[in-house]
Write an enzyme that holds these catalytic residues in place. Structure first.
Site, PDB file in Angstrom:
ATOM      1  N   SER A  45       6.558   5.205  16.622  1.00 52.35           N
ATOM      2  CA  SER A  45       6.734   4.164  15.614  1.00 52.35           C
ATOM      3  C   SER A  45       5.689   4.221  14.509  1.00 52.35           C
ATOM      4  CB  SER A  45       6.714   2.781  16.276  1.00 52.35           C
ATOM      5  OG  SER A  45       5.492   2.564  16.941  1.00 52.35           O
ATOM      6  N   GLY A  46       4.800   5.194  14.554  1.00 52.26           N
ATOM      7  CA  GLY A  46       3.904   5.381  13.426  1.00 52.26           C
ATOM      8  C   GLY A  46       2.476   4.944  13.642  1.00 52.26           C
ATOM      9  N   CYS A  71      -2.949   1.087  12.973  1.00 50.76           N
ATOM     10  CA  CYS A  71      -3.585   2.361  13.285  1.00 50.76           C
ATOM     11  C   CYS A  71      -5.055   2.160  13.621  1.00 50.76           C
ATOM     12  CB  CYS A  71      -3.463   3.313  12.098  1.00 50.76           C
ATOM     13  SG  CYS A  71      -1.773   3.886  11.802  1.00 50.76           S
ATOM     14  N   TYR A 131       0.852  -1.184   0.000  1.00 51.05           N
ATOM     15  CA  TYR A 131       0.000   0.000   0.000  1.00 51.05           C
ATOM     16  C   TYR A 131       0.889   1.236   0.000  1.00 51.05           C
ATOM     17  CZ  TYR A 131       0.758   0.206   5.109  1.00 51.05           C
ATOM     18  OH  TYR A 131       1.315   0.266   6.360  1.00 51.05           O
ATOM     19  N   HIS A 155      -3.174  -1.929   9.688  1.00 53.04           N
ATOM     20  CA  HIS A 155      -1.819  -2.381  10.010  1.00 53.04           C
ATOM     21  C   HIS A 155      -1.346  -1.811  11.345  1.00 53.04           C
ATOM     22  CE1 HIS A 155      -2.012  -3.215   5.654  1.00 53.04           C
ATOM     23  NE2 HIS A 155      -1.095  -4.151   5.905  1.00 53.04           N
ATOM     24  N   HIS A 198      -6.657   8.096  12.324  1.00 51.39           N
ATOM     25  CA  HIS A 198      -6.738   8.852  11.074  1.00 51.39           C
ATOM     26  C   HIS A 198      -7.955   8.442  10.249  1.00 51.39           C
ATOM     27  CE1 HIS A 198      -5.471   5.364   8.718  1.00 51.39           C
ATOM     28  NE2 HIS A 198      -4.421   5.196   9.511  1.00 51.39           N
TER      29      HIS A 198
END
Length: 416
Positions: A318-319, A341, A305, A339, A323
């Site tokens: 770490s992200g 989030c 993606y 993944h 959202h």
């Protein structure tokens, strides 16, 4: 048994000796020595630190007050510097000796007030002033407080970054004792040593809503170790907004947002699929980043993606984000397909983005993921209970040898 003068700290420096002579009686008009004004004890006091001229007292030496005459005793000793800092001390039960228990600052002016009593109970007083010299070492321990001045959520920890590592427990106690945090309304809190150069401060519970938090250091000029002296620091004032907590139940696929403990919105969400499970536990909003590019390469995902993601609110280094995820609307409220989030519709994400601020709480429960570590990947401080948090304090539980369960995996990628 010992006594601290008026429960206030008193200075440590060069040797101060007070000789109290018997037979000095100041009597009032009625003959009762207890009703007399304090007599001037100047003739009974000797002080071997420089009090005149340009000579400076050695800040490394302790302050000691001794009653040299067996018929007299010390009743109180108070010492403080020009900035109002008191230094702790202890008075022996028999009043024969007082000694300091905390260090003097270098290059500072001090006032020492000594109260005495003779064999008849008549009070004596003496005030002495002196200055201390500059430290002989050039190694300075500066402190930088964070975050920057502003308004934050009730979960925002205060941070202190040191310019030099401090490992020794006794030296850590000197540093920690000098770092002051107060809030209005008042709340209980404590420092925790994350590593040798970083401390975090948090309350026992979240900060009060709409509070003012003031942070300062009294370390300047204080000897920390054999080669380290406290340097300057800029004070910090923060405020908190309303208490806002976003609670995500990963098993129920739903986020409930509370303001001041009242529900203001319920949002269908999707969280991490098996293998990419969202971390459980309490996270603190780190930043509102808006539009972010997220790719599978950033986390090593096998399925490709490459997406431009909007209304992105970062909660880990770490992200991990909360959202907008318009591509997964059909799964939101029903399945976990991300993944890592927390995804929601564009409308809900836009509302969430406008509603939250840095320092607000994002908590995840019932996920298959591990609990977020307290340090190393953002602010997981609240995932330590209060008893364990206090073990990281050099004053209440002993110094920590390093990060507690630090989460150092994947410190920069973004995921969807």
């Amino acid at each position: 048994m010992s006594h601290t003068a008026n429960s206030r700290p008193v200075v440590s420096c060069t040797l101060l000796v007070i000789a109290l002579c018997a037979g000095v009686t100041a009597c009032g008009s009625d003959g009762d020595p207890l009703s007399a004004r304090p007599y001037d004890a100047a003739d009974q006091i000797s002080f071997n630190a420089p009090t005149e001229g340009n000579r400076k007292a050695d800040p490394d030496k302790p302050l000691e007050v001794v009653a040299e005459d067996s018929d007299g005793r010390i009743t109180d000793v108070t010492a403080y510097d020009a900035s109002g800092r008191y230094v702790a001390g202890e008075l022996a039960a028999d009043g024969r000796r007082w000694h300091s228990t905390s260090p003097l600052a270098a290059d500072a002016g001090y006032t020492v007030r000594v109260s005495t009593e003779n064999e008849d109970g008549a009070p004596g007083r003496k005030v002495i002033t002196f200055t201390t010299g500059k430290p002989t070492t050039k190694k300075r321990l500066d402190v930088a407080f964070g975050p920057k001045k502003g308004t934050y959520g009730v979960g925002q920890p205060v941070t202190a970054e040191l310019s030099q590592p401090v490992k020794d427990p006794a030296q850590r106690a000197v540093v920690e004792r000098a770092l002051k945090v107060t809030s209005t309304p008042a709340t209980e809190g404590a420092w925790h040593w994350v590593d040798d150069k970083k401390l975090h401060y948090r309350p026992k519970e979240y900060w009060p809503a709409n509070a003012t938090v003031q942070v300062r250091s009294n370390l300047e000029g204080i000897k920390v170790g054999d080669r380290i002296w406290g340097g300057r620091s800029e004070p910090l004032t923060l405020t908190t907004g309303d208490k806002l907590v976003a609670l995500t139940d990963a098993a129920a696929h739903r986020m409930t947002v509370y303001r001041n403990d009242e529900v203001i919105r319920e949002i269908p969400v999707t969280t991490g699929m098996p293998g990419y499970d969202t971390r459980n536990g309490v996270k603190v909003v780190l930043a509102k980043e808006g539009t972010v590019r997220m790719t599978s390469a950033s986390i090593g995902a096998s399925d490709f993606y490459d997406l431009i993601v909007h209304h992105s609110v970062r909660v880990t280094n770490s992200g991990e984000y909360v959202h907008a995820a318009p591509w997964s609307v059909g799964s939101q409220g029903f399945a976990n397909v991300s993944h890592g989030c927390t995804g929601m519709s564009t409308e809900n994400a836009a509302w969430f983005y406008e509603t939250v601020r840095e320092g607000d709480i994002v908590e995840v429960v019932n996920s298959g993921g591990d609990t977020m570590a307290p340090f190393g990947n953002g602010y997981g401080d609240w995932n330590l209970d209060w008893a364990k948090w206090r073990t990281g304090s050099a004053l209440t539980g002993g110094a920590s040898d390093g990060p507690a369960q630090a989460d150092t995996a994947r410190l920069t990628p973004q995921s969807v």
